[in-house]
Design a protein around this motif. Sequence first.
Motif, mmCIF file in Angstrom:
data_model
loop_
_atom_site.group_PDB
_atom_site.id
_atom_site.type_symbol
_atom_site.label_atom_id
_atom_site.label_comp_id
_atom_site.label_asym_id
_atom_site.label_seq_id
_atom_site.Cartn_x
_atom_site.Cartn_y
_atom_site.Cartn_z
ATOM 1 N N SER A 180 0.978 5.763 11.637
ATOM 2 C CA SER A 180 1.408 4.989 10.566
ATOM 3 C C SER A 180 1.078 3.604 10.723
ATOM 4 O O SER A 180 0.721 2.774 9.775
ATOM 5 C CB SER A 180 2.991 4.888 10.494
ATOM 6 N N ILE A 181 0.933 2.869 11.834
ATOM 7 C CA ILE A 181 0.360 1.359 11.792
ATOM 8 C C ILE A 181 -1.143 1.426 11.762
ATOM 9 O O ILE A 181 -1.665 0.497 11.266
ATOM 10 C CB ILE A 181 0.807 1.009 13.571
ATOM 11 N N SER A 182 -1.947 2.288 12.251
ATOM 12 C CA SER A 182 -3.318 2.520 12.163
ATOM 13 C C SER A 182 -3.473 2.546 10.313
ATOM 14 O O SER A 182 -4.564 2.119 9.941
ATOM 15 C CB SER A 182 -4.008 3.918 12.617
ATOM 16 N N ALA A 183 -2.605 3.200 9.674
ATOM 17 C CA ALA A 183 -2.749 3.287 8.292
ATOM 18 C C ALA A 183 -2.548 1.797 7.664
ATOM 19 O O ALA A 183 -3.549 1.455 6.843
ATOM 20 C CB ALA A 183 -1.876 4.347 7.513
ATOM 21 N N VAL A 184 -1.511 0.998 8.050
ATOM 22 C CA VAL A 184 -1.308 -0.172 7.549
ATOM 23 C C VAL A 184 -2.701 -1.113 7.882
ATOM 24 O O VAL A 184 -3.127 -1.830 6.975
ATOM 25 C CB VAL A 184 -0.196 -0.740 8.135
ATOM 26 N N ASP A 185 -3.265 -0.975 9.372
ATOM 27 C CA ASP A 185 -4.241 -1.682 9.625
ATOM 28 C C ASP A 185 -5.442 -1.419 8.548
ATOM 29 O O ASP A 185 -6.390 -2.368 8.101
ATOM 30 C CB ASP A 185 -4.456 -1.524 11.046
ATOM 31 N N LEU A 186 -5.729 -0.081 8.422
ATOM 32 C CA LEU A 186 -6.830 0.131 7.549
ATOM 33 C C LEU A 186 -6.615 -0.436 6.338
ATOM 34 O O LEU A 186 -7.736 -1.082 5.498
ATOM 35 C CB LEU A 186 -6.826 1.817 7.565
ATOM 36 N N LEU A 187 -5.568 -0.097 5.610
ATOM 37 C CA LEU A 187 -5.290 -0.814 4.238
ATOM 38 C C LEU A 187 -5.416 -2.409 4.258
ATOM 39 O O LEU A 187 -5.997 -2.951 3.474
ATOM 40 C CB LEU A 187 -3.930 -0.343 3.681
ATOM 41 N N LYS A 188 -4.889 -2.957 5.262
ATOM 42 C CA LYS A 188 -5.096 -4.509 5.183
ATOM 43 C C LYS A 188 -6.704 -4.909 5.372
ATOM 44 O O LYS A 188 -7.075 -5.769 4.498
ATOM 45 C CB LYS A 188 -4.587 -5.074 6.529
ATOM 46 N N LYS A 189 -7.481 -4.078 6.213
ATOM 47 C CA LYS A 189 -8.913 -4.383 6.295
ATOM 48 C C LYS A 189 -9.679 -4.173 4.858
ATOM 49 O O LYS A 189 -10.643 -4.956 4.453
ATOM 50 C CB LYS A 189 -9.549 -3.467 7.216
ATOM 51 N N LEU A 190 -9.263 -3.027 4.456
ATOM 52 C CA LEU A 190 -9.844 -2.738 2.834
ATOM 53 C C LEU A 190 -9.483 -3.796 1.824
ATOM 54 O O LEU A 190 -10.456 -4.145 1.018
ATOM 55 C CB LEU A 190 -9.179 -1.202 2.563
ATOM 56 N N SER A 191 -8.193 -4.186 1.978
ATOM 57 C CA SER A 191 -7.799 -5.187 0.964
ATOM 58 C C SER A 191 -8.519 -6.498 1.212
ATOM 59 O O SER A 191 -8.893 -7.123 0.085
ATOM 60 C CB SER A 191 -6.318 -5.306 0.957
ATOM 61 N N ASN A 192 -8.576 -6.826 2.388
ATOM 62 C CA ASN A 192 -9.303 -8.121 2.843
ATOM 63 C C ASN A 192 -10.779 -8.043 2.252
ATOM 64 O O ASN A 192 -11.265 -9.057 1.695
ATOM 65 C CB ASN A 192 -9.041 -8.578 4.338
ATOM 66 N N LYS A 193 -11.274 -6.932 2.802
ATOM 67 C CA LYS A 193 -12.918 -6.675 2.346
ATOM 68 C C LYS A 193 -13.257 -6.930 0.864
ATOM 69 O O LYS A 193 -14.162 -7.388 0.367
ATOM 70 C CB LYS A 193 -13.271 -5.446 2.845
ATOM 71 N N HIS A 194 -12.281 -6.307 0.081
ATOM 72 C CA HIS A 194 -12.405 -6.332 -1.351
ATOM 73 C C HIS A 194 -11.541 -7.422 -2.071
ATOM 74 O O HIS A 194 -11.641 -7.188 -3.505
ATOM 75 C CB HIS A 194 -12.176 -4.864 -1.849
ATOM 76 N N ASN A 195 -10.969 -8.303 -1.537
ATOM 77 C CA ASN A 195 -10.396 -9.471 -2.062
ATOM 78 C C ASN A 195 -9.280 -8.751 -2.862
ATOM 79 O O ASN A 195 -9.077 -9.207 -4.188
ATOM 80 C CB ASN A 195 -11.191 -10.224 -2.934
ATOM 81 N N ILE A 196 -8.377 -7.660 -2.598
ATOM 82 C CA ILE A 196 -7.525 -7.139 -3.410
ATOM 83 C C ILE A 196 -6.152 -7.414 -2.662
ATOM 84 O O ILE A 196 -5.912 -7.463 -1.498
ATOM 85 C CB ILE A 196 -7.475 -5.331 -3.354
ATOM 86 N N VAL A 197 -4.892 -7.618 -3.670
ATOM 87 C CA VAL A 197 -3.639 -7.881 -3.272
ATOM 88 C C VAL A 197 -3.146 -6.636 -2.662
ATOM 89 O O VAL A 197 -3.276 -5.419 -3.100
ATOM 90 C CB VAL A 197 -2.700 -8.401 -4.466
ATOM 91 N N PHE A 198 -2.461 -6.768 -1.452
ATOM 92 C CA PHE A 198 -1.842 -5.696 -0.746
ATOM 93 C C PHE A 198 -0.597 -5.973 -0.454
ATOM 94 O O PHE A 198 -0.027 -6.961 0.145
ATOM 95 C CB PHE A 198 -2.825 -5.481 0.612
ATOM 96 N N LEU A 199 0.609 -5.375 -0.867
ATOM 97 C CA LEU A 199 1.806 -5.244 -0.590
ATOM 98 C C LEU A 199 2.120 -4.141 0.156
ATOM 99 O O LEU A 199 1.929 -2.938 -0.194
ATOM 100 C CB LEU A 199 2.566 -5.510 -2.174
ATOM 101 N N TYR A 200 3.187 -4.255 0.873
ATOM 102 C CA TYR A 200 3.989 -2.991 1.689
ATOM 103 C C TYR A 200 5.192 -3.140 2.387
ATOM 104 O O TYR A 200 5.346 -4.336 2.430
ATOM 105 C CB TYR A 200 2.844 -2.450 2.925
ATOM 106 N N ASP A 201 5.868 -2.174 2.506
ATOM 107 C CA ASP A 201 7.142 -2.182 3.043
ATOM 108 C C ASP A 201 7.115 -1.446 4.301
ATOM 109 O O ASP A 201 6.495 -0.304 4.422
ATOM 110 C CB ASP A 201 8.309 -1.679 1.949
ATOM 111 N N ASN A 202 7.877 -1.939 5.325
ATOM 112 C CA ASN A 202 8.084 -1.121 6.625
ATOM 113 C C ASN A 202 9.568 -0.617 6.425
ATOM 114 O O ASN A 202 10.514 -1.383 6.546
ATOM 115 C CB ASN A 202 8.126 -1.954 7.707
ATOM 116 N N ILE A 203 10.109 0.677 6.497
ATOM 117 C CA ILE A 203 11.224 1.135 6.553
ATOM 118 C C ILE A 203 11.459 2.417 7.289
ATOM 119 O O ILE A 203 10.435 3.076 7.656
ATOM 120 C CB ILE A 203 11.539 1.632 5.064
#
Length: 189
Positions: free
Chosen positions: A49-72
């Motif tokens: 689950s942490i690896s997925a968040v890390d991947l999505l952060k990298k993708l959003s940064n690379k493409h300058n896309i807003v990334f919102l997430y919740d940890n629950i």
Amino acid sequence: ISNDVKKIILSISGGVDSVFLFNLLLECKKNYPLEIILYHVNYNMNSNSISAVDLLKKLSNKHNIVFLYDNIKIKNKNFESEARIFRYSKLKEISIQHSVDLILTAHHYDDQLETLLMKEDEGADWVSFLGIRERYKKIYRPLLLLPKDKIVDYACNLNIKWIEDVSNNCLDFKRNKIRKLLKDNYYSN
């Protein structure tokens, strides 16, 4: 996506389906003025689950896309239902806050089949057999006619990186049991 759609939210897990859809949206964005917001829920259910968040952060940064997430953390009792309620509630809330035109999910053909088999198993009423709708209000599921194996093939051919959700192998969840039965050709006759 029609011309009146300018801003979308993609519900993204980090798995092959939603990362593939994200890549399709990036292709659309090359020729069409489209603002994308990524939304992810980390349910903290598996070791990746942490690896997925890390991947999505990298993708959003690379493409300058807003990334919102919740940890629950959701108690396992009726997890799938509770997770879905939380996710769609947040997607609706974000869509209002950000004046979004469409909410996209990466549900595909196999998801539809699993859902219908679950409904049959539950003895659901006929309305439930409509299954996952391609479009409902602001929610749109563009991959609904595409089988999972085709998504995986396309993603591999495009060298798309994704994170496997190892909890998909846990047979404590009804959907995973149905998925395994399908894979084992239990429903083939």
